[in-house]
Design a protein around this motif. Sequence first.
Motif, short mmCIF file in Angstrom:
data_model
loop_
_atom_site.label_atom_id
_atom_site.label_comp_id
_atom_site.label_asym_id
_atom_site.label_seq_id
_atom_site.Cartn_x
_atom_site.Cartn_y
_atom_site.Cartn_z
N ASP A 141 4.11 -0.52 2.84
CA ASP A 141 3.45 0.46 3.71
C ASP A 141 4.13 0.56 5.07
O ASP A 141 3.70 1.32 5.93
CB ASP A 141 1.97 0.10 3.91
N GLN A 142 5.18 -0.23 5.26
CA GLN A 142 5.88 -0.17 6.54
C GLN A 142 6.67 1.13 6.65
O GLN A 142 7.25 1.59 5.67
CB GLN A 142 6.82 -1.37 6.64
N HIS A 183 7.72 -6.24 5.61
CA HIS A 183 6.55 -7.05 5.28
C HIS A 183 5.66 -6.40 4.23
O HIS A 183 4.90 -7.06 3.57
CB HIS A 183 5.78 -7.48 6.53
N SER A 184 5.80 -5.09 4.06
CA SER A 184 5.02 -4.45 3.00
C SER A 184 5.61 -3.08 2.68
O SER A 184 6.40 -2.53 3.46
CB SER A 184 3.56 -4.32 3.45
N GLU A 201 6.84 -1.64 -5.29
CA GLU A 201 6.89 -3.11 -5.17
C GLU A 201 8.06 -3.66 -5.98
O GLU A 201 8.78 -4.54 -5.53
CB GLU A 201 5.58 -3.73 -5.68
#
Lengths: 389, 520
Positions: free
Chosen positions: B407-408, B404-405, B393
């Motif tokens: 986890d993409q 967007h995160s 992060e």
Amino acid sequence: MENKKTVNLDMKQYGMVIALIAIFLLFYVLSGGKNASATNINNLIMQNGYVVILAVGMLLCVLTGNIDLGVGSVVALSGAAAAILTIDMKLPVPVAFLAALAVGLISGIFVGFFVAYLDIPPFVVTLATMLMGRGLTYTILKAQTKGPLQPDYTWVGAGFLPTIKVPFGNGTIDLICILVATIASILLILSEIKNINTKKKYGFATNPTWQVVLKIVVILAIIWFFFFKIATYNGIPYVLLLMGVLVGVYHFVTSKTVAGRQIYALGGNAKAARLSGIDTRKVFFWVYTNMGILAAVAGIVLSARNASATPKAGDGFELDAIGSCYIGGAAAAGGVGTIMGAVVGAFIMGILNNGMSLIGWSTDIQKVVKGIVLLGAVTVDVLSKRKKA
Amino acid sequence: MSDIILEMSHITKEFSGVKALDDVNLQVKRGQIHALCGENGAGKSTLMNVLSGIYPYGSYSGEIRYNGEVGQFHNVKDSEQKGIVIIHQELALSPYLTVAENVFMGNEQKSFKGVIDWTKTRTRAKEMLAKVGLENEDINAPINSLGVGKQQLIEIAKAMAKKVELLILDEPTAALNDEESKKLLEIMLELKKQGITCIIISHKLNEISYVADAITVIRDGKTIETLVKGKDEFTEDRIIKGMVGRELKNRYPERTDCKIGDVIMEVKDWNVYHPDDAQRQMIKNISFHVKAGEVVGFAGLMGAGRTELAMSIFGKSYGQKISGSIKIHGKEVHIKTVKDAINHKIAYTSEDRKNYGLVLIDDIKRNMTMAALRNFFSKNGVVNSSEEIVAAEKYKKLMNVKAHSIDQTVGSLSGGNQQKVVLAKWMLTEPDVLILDEPTRGIDVGAKYEIYCAINDLAKSGKAVIVISSEMPEVIGTCDRIYVINEGKIAGELSKEEVTQEKIMKCIMQHNGKENKDGE
């Protein structure tokens, strides 16, 4: 946004579980409830134990983007070795078990060496061990079945943990089963709470409560259904214990350790993995060595269940194990797949086999259906990914 | 002989919003050798791919007139039917097939419905080989038994077999030695006599001024000028001026308050041989050093050996028979594996991020922590996934990765954002020396600027940064000191104050000249 992503990821895992339940219910209707009988549930576990054990090892091979074709032969060879040692040479059973594991270890190292250090394609190496293993099994067994094995051997595949049976309904129920199921339930809930607390501590987004609760309810329902059924039968089979431990350990290794991550990285992009400091040869070596050992474990379990070692034992198991991984969502190209997925995949195959036998379909037709299910599952998986991209 | 065989007008080609070609015009006269010049990435190859139908009609705007007709080529076959044949930098030969088979690959000599006429194949192969001066070659030998120079000539023979009118050669001499190059150029002049028109793309300006009748200079996807032999000045200096004359304003953020400290890494007498060919020396006695807070550039043309140098230092990831010494903070170290390199605080980001830098199917978080996992995010082999998320992060924010995160999957990110993930991945290993190989290749201007800022921040925090780049303005704009590398050697060292693109080019050319003399 974060939550949405989590839902998507989990759905794929749940999709397989839903398919598993759906197939089970389908055969429940077709067989008039026979497949949910306590005896049959117990059979399901006993019959599929070795497939699950092999699928766990095979998943690691599949993660690297390869397969191991030799496991069926190693199952036969290690079982045969153990049987000969106990029956012909009268050696104690533990020694025989160790010898069987050694057979698996050596064959695993053999494959690992050729694959990792000589860069021979795994397909070729394991095709060779498949032939060699089968041939050696026929040779040492002189093409005959070796048996019968004594109870001090067969308990691994056919025995049950001690039970405390109390009257229940028309029969009895095993309190140990109930105890184990209760402990498992508590551990599951505790780990979920710990997970949420860690997320909160670090300030990460958490999944919506209803999702977490639903997930736990479904898992608990499955656990209790299984344990209740086997509790009214003979209690917990040793195979289930062995399976549970192996699945737990490998789930942990693949999802939580550096070693596990390295396997995924290698499968996803070997060149990038190498340039990130991962010794890809070492990873390959251990993945195949590990497969050999697990094949030997499956070999012991199978020979114990049959109370004998036959030269044909384990024929085609490699394909069941590979199929389980693919049905469970692993990608043939490597880098994608989970232990839990492979286990669910193995049970889908198992329930299909078992259900079709119960309703009297011939094994010939069973193969056709299994083929269709494998192809269907992978096609759905590939197509759903393509849509996303 | 003054009629025009090919006219490409107002060609514009975009790749996902980035203009690779912007209103390009090109006129080629029949029977001439026409050269295309420009820096790497200027759009030369793209233009030729448009012409040969690799980028099909409709995927670009503008018009192609060939032999007076409008050409609408949907694939390579269309353009080949009209007599346009392109020979790519990477040879399109099948290594285990024979010379004759390769000459007629895709153009097989058939006697009857797909049955190959071997007699015809062999006799015609001999004819074709004679045209390129290989009449004594064994047509039944497998093609991989021949050297690269001969293979290049066989590519031309293959084109001749297709009744070529317009032959396009993309960097034909890049992999050849001088003797082979010379032979190829002679063959080109021979073809010209036979009435075949050639378009040649090359970085070797001396060769171009030798063979070409006209030179079109392309820069940043635009045609700059066309020089005609006998009319315009035809010297290397003149061509270089056309190639590089671009204004540089604020494309490179300034690095202020950056103190240059002690030498961190020093490499001495580094020698490397080709991994498949123990006789071929790729890196010859290279010595260099980098200081803390310093950004050092490795300039040079493609194939000069810069990537090979970097990768051989980075845990012997390239080559064999590697010799030489590496000192880190004044102490000699032995780096045998990538793991050693990481432990000695060296990081290397590959020029090919998709194949060597990232696991495209995995997410941002896991890609970022991949190299640092063992040292920073695990205890007794167990991953601390929470710390991992925190770090991912943090770097997503720091590097401004647009996703967007965490986890993409990185495969779904744009090139610029992928490059930021690669940078973050290596920053997480807390290196002292970062080797960035083509850090801005194929990414848009905005993302480039962000990468340059990141390079500045790294230097300010006292790290030694090495930037390998084929874009000369980039090297000049970002580096304190520049090593010019050519043919596996250091051709020169230039400081920030004295460096210009012309000087780098000259350095390479002079070095080429010297090498040629040495070779004779």
